[in-house]
Design an enzyme around this catalytic site. Structure first.
Site, PDB file in Angstrom:
ATOM      1  N   ASN A 121      49.675 -51.281  10.174  1.00  0.00           N
ATOM      2  CA  ASN A 121      49.330 -52.113   9.026  1.00  0.00           C
ATOM      3  C   ASN A 121      47.946 -52.745   9.192  1.00  0.00           C
ATOM      4  OD1 ASN A 121      51.877 -51.503   8.090  1.00  0.00           O
ATOM      5  ND2 ASN A 121      52.796 -53.435   8.732  1.00  0.00           N
ATOM      6  N   GLU A 144      48.022 -50.475  18.450  1.00  0.00           N
ATOM      7  CA  GLU A 144      47.600 -51.188  17.242  1.00  0.00           C
ATOM      8  C   GLU A 144      47.044 -52.549  17.642  1.00  0.00           C
ATOM      9  OE1 GLU A 144      50.559 -51.635  14.146  1.00  0.00           O
ATOM     10  OE2 GLU A 144      49.125 -52.651  12.837  1.00  0.00           O
ATOM     11  N   GLN A 153      55.190 -48.750  19.944  1.00  0.00           N
ATOM     12  CA  GLN A 153      53.793 -48.587  20.294  1.00  0.00           C
ATOM     13  C   GLN A 153      53.716 -48.391  21.805  1.00  0.00           C
ATOM     14  OE1 GLN A 153      51.503 -51.785  18.447  1.00  0.00           O
ATOM     15  NE2 GLN A 153      52.341 -51.342  16.429  1.00  0.00           N
ATOM     16  N   TYR A 178      62.130 -46.235  12.318  1.00  0.00           N
ATOM     17  CA  TYR A 178      62.534 -47.180  13.365  1.00  0.00           C
ATOM     18  C   TYR A 178      64.055 -47.253  13.355  1.00  0.00           C
ATOM     19  CZ  TYR A 178      57.652 -48.404  13.935  1.00  0.00           C
ATOM     20  OH  TYR A 178      56.301 -48.330  14.194  1.00  0.00           O
ATOM     21  N   ASN A 228      47.628 -45.942   6.166  1.00  0.00           N
ATOM     22  CA  ASN A 228      48.899 -46.185   6.845  1.00  0.00           C
ATOM     23  C   ASN A 228      49.933 -46.710   5.859  1.00  0.00           C
ATOM     24  OD1 ASN A 228      50.568 -46.786   9.363  1.00  0.00           O
ATOM     25  ND2 ASN A 228      50.499 -48.813   8.421  1.00  0.00           N
ATOM     26  N   GLU A 229      51.101 -46.108   5.855  1.00  0.00           N
ATOM     27  CA  GLU A 229      52.267 -46.591   5.093  1.00  0.00           C
ATOM     28  C   GLU A 229      51.871 -47.145   3.720  1.00  0.00           C
ATOM     29  OE1 GLU A 229      54.627 -49.229   7.571  1.00  0.00           O
ATOM     30  OE2 GLU A 229      55.323 -47.527   8.768  1.00  0.00           O
ATOM     31  N   GLU A 281      54.846 -42.649  13.821  1.00  0.00           N
ATOM     32  CA  GLU A 281      55.473 -43.904  14.286  1.00  0.00           C
ATOM     33  C   GLU A 281      56.961 -43.653  14.393  1.00  0.00           C
ATOM     34  OE1 GLU A 281      54.632 -47.718  12.436  1.00  0.00           O
ATOM     35  OE2 GLU A 281      52.596 -47.056  11.964  1.00  0.00           O
TER      36      GLU A 281
HETATM   37  O1  AHR Z   1      54.565 -50.539  14.567  1.00  0.00           O
HETATM   38  C1  AHR Z   1      54.671 -51.736  13.867  1.00  0.00           C
HETATM   39  C2  AHR Z   1      54.372 -51.573  12.391  1.00  0.00           C
HETATM   40  O2  AHR Z   1      55.413 -50.844  11.808  1.00  0.00           O
HETATM   41  C3  AHR Z   1      53.139 -50.790  12.022  1.00  0.00           C
HETATM   42  O3  AHR Z   1      51.984 -51.567  11.991  1.00  0.00           O
HETATM   43  C4  AHR Z   1      53.463 -50.299  10.651  1.00  0.00           C
HETATM   44  O4  AHR Z   1      52.775 -49.122  10.332  1.00  0.00           O
HETATM   45  C5  AHR Z   1      54.964 -50.158  10.655  1.00  0.00           C
HETATM   46  O5  AHR Z   1      55.538 -50.718   9.539  1.00  0.00           O
END
Ligand code: AHR
Length: 503
Positions: free
Chosen positions: A72, A27, A350, A244, A172-173, A292
């Site tokens: 993002n 990213e 990432q 996450y 994205n999201e 992700e």
């Molecule tokens: O990976 C970091 C961020 O986490 C990404 O930009 C977003 O998609 C997620 O919230």
């Protein structure tokens, strides 16, 4: 010492493994691109500014597909800013990460880097500040052979042949309040549908992923996917999911609950997607793009997420991973493999510096974080068919998940090479596990080709610039074959890979 049993049979398969499961993510955020993969002037940089030390580590990590340009960042990105002569590219405010984006790296640079890294690209379009119009133009620029203004522009930019980018994320999201121009599920479902339609008109060969929930504990979790797919089911191939892992109780046994939770997450999304299919009386099955995933809980303060003054390539979310983080990631890989009938793509988020398995210093070294190893080994060894594992193991009850067996395992068999690979975690923190793995129907006259373990007595051990090899794999010498049964001793709190092959 305690015992656990693992049984697989060649006739009982989950699915052929889609190698796109071992993807990562680049990213425009922090130092992932700038001073990560791209740093003109670095002692190892080539004529394109690509750091060769990072490229070598990327090849060793072995991602098969890499998502780009966000995250993002995608929701505020003008793709046009990142193509053409570099001295004419605009410098912009990046509203996702409060940074200054110089656009010195863009689509064509990424595609060149992807070629050098031997990875397939996974691109995303901006459905935040923009919409279907820019998506179709971006795709035309990338994939149309020639004869139109945008495809000829690509040629003027030095790229004669179309990039032929197959995998595209529709935003994205879009469910997240942090997203630039967040949408309701109705709004997003509609725009995803219409964007998919125009993109498919430009290039009918592409694969499209709609945005699912940003986390399984989002307030709209489940209903988001249901509504979005109600709109765009017929036009998309994948629904995405992100996660996450948190170490909420700062206790390894609780931290392991994330692994079971991931299994539940996948199965719930499958249920919702198949519920939409049932309503539509459709035989089509939507696949999952886990695009992700990673551990991320230490570098999450506001200071980690943004720096004042709109800096270029600031140090954002540079999580330093410890040994227990590597175990949790290993468990997540096992769970994804065991759901390979529906999880077809996934991206460790990432690649470099930003919650990355690879770390760099500007002008300096690059090294492997602890989480590098389970991913690199899974990508290297998992080829072929994932077999359905039957697991008999004692376990424990945790606050984060009601039942956690000490053994977490996946078995992948490759008919071409005849190799069978066991990936296993011993989640007992103080006792060795005596593993008995019965590999039925896979041949008896075989040998242990390789047995590797990742273990450290300190769960908080890290790899740093000064001590990059604190946590690294070693051989496990306590593995043998008895007929078709593998007998192995797995250290407490360890990740293990056992490769069985022909004599
Ligand atoms: O990976 C970091 C961020 O986490 C990404 O930009 C977003 O998609 C997620 O919230």
């Amino acid at each position: 010492m305690f015992s656990s049993r693992l049984i697989v049979d060649r006739d009982f398969a989950i699915s052929e493994l889609d190698r796109r499961m071992f993807g990562t993510f680049v990213e425009h955020m922090g130092r992932c691109v700038y001073t990560g993969i791209y740093e003109p002037g670095h002692p190892t940089a080539d004529e394109n500014g690509f750091r060769q030390d990072v490229l070598e580590l990327t090849r060793e990590l072995g991602p098969t597909i890499v998502r780009y340009p966000g995250g993002n960042f995608m929701s505020g990105y003008n793709w046009e800013d990142g193509v053409g002569p570099k001295d004419q590219r605009p410098t912009r405010l990046d509203l996702a990460w409060y940074s200054t984006e110089t656009n010195q790296f863009g689509t064509n640079e990424f595609m060149q880097w992807a070629k050098a890294a031997h990875v397939e690209p996974m691109f995303g379009v901006n459905l935040g500040t923009r919409g279907p119009d820019q998506a179709r133009h971006f795709l035309e620029y990338c994939n149309h052979p020639g004869g139109t203004t945008l495809s000829e522009l690509r040629k003027e930019h030095g790229v004669e042949k179309p990039h032929d980018i197959k995998f595209w994320c529709l935003g994205n999201e879009m469910d997240g309040p942090w997203q630039i121009c967040r949408k309701t599920p109705e709004e997003y479902g509609r725009i995803a549908l219409e964007t998919a339609k125009v993109m498919r008109s430009v290039d009918p060969t592409i694969t499209l992923a709609a945005c699912g929930s940003s986390m399984w504990d989002m307030p709209t979790y489940g209903t988001w996917e249901d509504t979005v797919l109600e709109h765009c089911f017929d036009e998309v191939d994948f629904i995405s999911l992100h996660t996450y892992f948190q170490n909420k109780y700062d206790a390894t046994e609780e931290f392991f609950g994330n692994i079971e939770q991931t299994d539940q997450f996948i199965k719930e999304i499958v249920a919702v997607a198949d519920g939409v299919a049932a309503r539509k009386k459709s035989k089509k099955r939507i696949m999952l793009s886990f695009d992700e995933w990673n551990v991320w809980y230490k570098a999450r303060s506001i200071d980690d997420l943004r720096k004042p003054g709109w800096p270029q390539a600031p140090r954002l979310i540079e999580e330093v991973y410890n040994f227990e983080d590597a175990l949790v990631n290993g468990g997540a890989l096992i769970v994804m493999m065991n759901n390979s009938d529906r999880v077809k793509t996934a991206c460790l988020a990432q690649l470099v510096n930003v919650i990355g398995p690879i770390m760099t210093e500007p002008g300096g070294e690059a090294w492997r974080q602890t989480i590098f190893y389970p991913f690199a080994q899974a990508s290297r060894f998992a080829h072929g068919t994932v077999l359905r594992p039957v697991i008999e193991s004692p376990g424990y009850e945790a606050k984060t998940f009601p039942e956690i067996p000490y053994l977490c395992a996946s078995v992948v068999h490759d008919e071409n090479t005849g190799q069978t690979v066991i990936f296993a975690l011993n989640r007992h923190l103080s006792e060795d596990m005596e593993l008995k793995a019965e590999l039925r129907g896979l041949g008896r006259n075989r040998k242990v080709v390789e047995a590797l373990e990742l273990h450290h007595t300190n769960m908080k051990a890290t790899n740093t610039r000064e001590a990059p090899d604190t946590v690294k794999p070693a051989a496990n010498t306590h593995v043998r074959l008895d007929g078709d049964t593998v007998l192995a001793t797995l250290k407490p709190g360890s990740w293990n890979v056992i490769v069985i092959g022909q004599q």
